[in-house]
Write a protein that holds these residues in place. Structure first.
Motif, mmCIF file in Angstrom:
data_model
loop_
_atom_site.group_PDB
_atom_site.id
_atom_site.type_symbol
_atom_site.label_atom_id
_atom_site.label_comp_id
_atom_site.label_asym_id
_atom_site.label_seq_id
_atom_site.Cartn_x
_atom_site.Cartn_y
_atom_site.Cartn_z
ATOM 1 N N PHE A 166 17.831 -1.818 11.040
ATOM 2 C CA PHE A 166 16.677 -2.714 10.976
ATOM 3 C C PHE A 166 15.457 -2.134 11.662
ATOM 4 O O PHE A 166 14.342 -2.552 11.378
ATOM 5 N N ALA A 214 14.073 -11.593 2.928
ATOM 6 C CA ALA A 214 14.973 -10.587 2.376
ATOM 7 C C ALA A 214 16.264 -10.460 3.169
ATOM 8 O O ALA A 214 17.312 -10.166 2.604
ATOM 9 N N VAL A 215 16.223 -10.684 4.478
ATOM 10 C CA VAL A 215 17.376 -10.387 5.318
ATOM 11 C C VAL A 215 18.041 -11.675 5.816
ATOM 12 O O VAL A 215 18.770 -11.660 6.787
ATOM 13 N N ASN A 250 6.866 -4.700 9.631
ATOM 14 C CA ASN A 250 7.011 -6.149 9.639
ATOM 15 C C ASN A 250 5.704 -6.761 10.148
ATOM 16 O O ASN A 250 5.236 -6.423 11.224
ATOM 17 N N CYS A 265 8.314 -11.409 4.706
ATOM 18 C CA CYS A 265 9.028 -10.545 3.762
ATOM 19 C C CYS A 265 10.440 -10.297 4.238
ATOM 20 O O CYS A 265 11.409 -10.549 3.520
ATOM 21 N N SER A 266 10.563 -9.847 5.495
ATOM 22 C CA SER A 266 11.913 -9.593 5.976
ATOM 23 C C SER A 266 12.651 -10.900 6.233
ATOM 24 O O SER A 266 13.863 -10.964 6.098
ATOM 25 N N TYR A 267 11.893 -11.934 6.573
ATOM 26 C CA TYR A 267 12.500 -13.252 6.766
ATOM 27 C C TYR A 267 13.214 -13.702 5.494
ATOM 28 O O TYR A 267 14.325 -14.233 5.533
ATOM 29 N N GLY A 301 5.770 -12.069 9.044
ATOM 30 C CA GLY A 301 7.113 -11.529 8.883
ATOM 31 C C GLY A 301 7.913 -12.232 7.815
ATOM 32 O O GLY A 301 9.141 -12.237 7.839
ATOM 33 N N CYS A 315 3.681 -5.952 2.609
ATOM 34 C CA CYS A 315 4.795 -5.159 2.091
ATOM 35 C C CYS A 315 4.534 -4.645 0.682
ATOM 36 O O CYS A 315 5.120 -3.652 0.278
ATOM 37 N N LEU A 345 12.677 -0.735 9.464
ATOM 38 C CA LEU A 345 12.090 -1.848 8.717
ATOM 39 C C LEU A 345 10.998 -2.541 9.520
ATOM 40 O O LEU A 345 10.031 -3.054 8.969
ATOM 41 N N LEU A 391 18.501 -8.452 12.960
ATOM 42 C CA LEU A 391 17.066 -8.236 12.765
ATOM 43 C C LEU A 391 16.251 -9.035 13.769
ATOM 44 O O LEU A 391 15.270 -8.528 14.334
#
Lengths: 258, 215
Positions: free
Chosen positions: A118, A30-31, A125, A26-28, A24, B113, A121, A41
């Motif tokens: 979220f 990005a967000v 993830n 990427c979202s970690y 995770g 991703c 998304l 999130l």
């Protein structure tokens, strides 16, 4: 009960999704610019993991693993469908996320407003799919434990993103070298945090449990020791053999001579 | 580049440097960090992603006019998952040891991703040939960073490259080890992967100041 507590703390601190297995990310990354969005999130991840890991545990147990179809009758007992697990797990996750989105929107609009953006998304993830795949590869035994694993890994991820978001809010006021600003410094801070989290590694093995673990290691050294140590052990053995042979041979010679 | 026009060549070359998926677009970090302790695993991962991205981009691009936009995520996931199952089965058949090392991270290519990102951003709007080039280019940019990280981590961490002892033998004290050099076992631990990526970003952005972010 004890194994539940152990799994709970192990998944939060020792096998933390972000710091130990990098799931995770990427979202970690990005967000995590603001604490409020990070909390949203993180909460969604906890929720979806706690739902999908037990679902996939049921799928794995009664459909996918070797001999899982035995409940249909003895003629199905030989089937092993585990090569289908990727596609089934991801389909479960994607549909569950859609379903959760619809249900939450219907019954709790306020929660939907805070989680809403979220949820889609989350289907992609890697922490979610990773949770299910680790559940499969670590061979988690009961449905309760699977739920526990999903929930506690989610909490671990939540803590990680909360911590990095708080640090990033503060670091805005610091004088970071220009090329490191933004992404670069976030990577390095995460690395340092991961080093910190490694210190939790002794939490479950320390104290009383250390003794039986050493015994296990002592029993099976030759079979599963990897790489260098195995080679070294073999070298030792062969050296010993050579020595004994050398010791034997003059003795036999002597005997023959006598 | 005789066959490819300038625009097509840019599709392949851009992601290698100034539009790199890992260091600039921040996509596909998870696998980049987890499996780079050895160079061999990094190379296999890079090749697997190259295959999945190239093929997946073509398939999605061919189907782009018949996929209803509401369920496109599920369609994309199914296409990727099918390709990843192929990769996984091939690895299990021909490189079993390696597939054990990569463990769940082969499966996690599905949620990488980069793949979903390129489907959404490129394959859904372009023809198969250009999508294929875009897929290959981005996967190559990803693989390049992976190999760089794997190179440094294996060299500094265990003194080997692809399992060959390039710095001499640490036990018999030959090569560099004769001068008191020691392996830095810390490089093999997961946190160092993050710091190595951070350093790569630092180098890249100080060479090209246009990439520097606002705070």
């Amino acid at each position: 009960m004890l194994e539940h507590i152990e799994l709970f703390f192990k998944s939060i601190f020792i096998d933390n999704m972000v710091f130990a297995t990098f799931l995770g990310m990427c979202s970690y990354l990005a967000v995590s610019k603001k604490v409020t969005t990070a909390v949203g999130l993180g909460a969604a991840v906890i929720f979806v993991l706690a739902v999908t890991v037990p679902m996939n545990w049921l799928l794995d147990q009664y459909l996918l693993r070797d001999g899982a179809l035995a409940w249909l009758g003895p003629e199905y007992a030989d089937y092993n469908l585990s090569f289908l697990s990727f596609i089934l797990f991801i389909a479960t996750i994607a549909t569950m996320v859609q379903l959760v989105e619809i249900v939450v929107e219907k019954f709790s609009p306020s929660l939907y407003n805070s989680l809403g953006i979220f949820l889609p998304l989350i289907a992609v993830n890697c922490a979610i799919l990773g949770g299910s795949l680790f559940m499969q590869s670590r061979d988690i035994q009961t449905l309760g434990l699977a739920f526990n694993y999903g929930l506690s890994s989610g909490i671990g991820w939540f803590l990680a993103i909360l911590a990095i978001a708080a640090i990033r809010e503060k670091i805005r006021y610091s004088n970071v070298p220009a090329p490191l600003r933004g992404l670069g410094i976030t990577f390095i801070i995460t690395g340092l945090m991961a080093i910190g989290f490694m210190s939790f590694g002794g939490m479950l093995t320390g104290g009383d449990e250390a003794v039986p673990q050493e015994e296990v290691v002592a029993v099976v050294p030759t079979q599963e020791v990897s790489g260098l140590t195995a080679d070294a052990a073999q070298q030792d053995l062969s050296q010993n053999e050579n020595e004994t042979v050398q010791e034997d041979s003059p003795a036999t010679d002597n005997q023959i001579n006598e | 580049m005789g066959i490819l026009s300038k625009k097509d060549a840019a599709l392949i070359l851009d992601p290698l440097a100034d539009n790199n998926p890992i260091t600039i677009q921040v996509l596909g970090i998870c696998s980049a960090l987890a499996i780079t302790a050895e160079l061999e695993a990094s190379i296999v991962m890079a090749v697997s992603v190259l295959f999945v991205m190239g093929m997946g981009n073509v398939v999605i691009s061919l189907m782009r006019n018949i996929i209803p936009s509401k369920i496109r995520i599920i369609v994309q996931l199914v296409v990727v998952a099918t390709l990843v199952i192929v990769v996984d089965q091939v690895l299990k058949a021909f490189a079993y040891e390696l597939s054990k090392t990569l463990s769940v991270f082969v499966g996690l290519i599905i949620t990488n991703c980069i793949i979903m990102g390129r489907f959404e951003a490129f394959a859904l709007a372009n023809g198969p040939k250009r999508s294929f080039l875009d897929g290959i280019g981005n996967a190559a940019g990803y693989g390049f960073i992976l190999v760089v990280i794997g190179f440094f981590r294996e060299l500094l961490g265990s003194g080997t490259l692809l399992g060959i002892k390039v710095l001499g033998d640490p036990i018999e004290k030959t090569g560099l080890y004769a001068f008191g050099y020691e392996n830095n076992g810390f490089m093999l631990l997961s946190p160092m992967a993050l710091i190595v990526v951070g350093l790569i970003i630092w180098v890249q952005r100080s060479r090209n100041p246009a990439l520097i972010e606002e705070n």
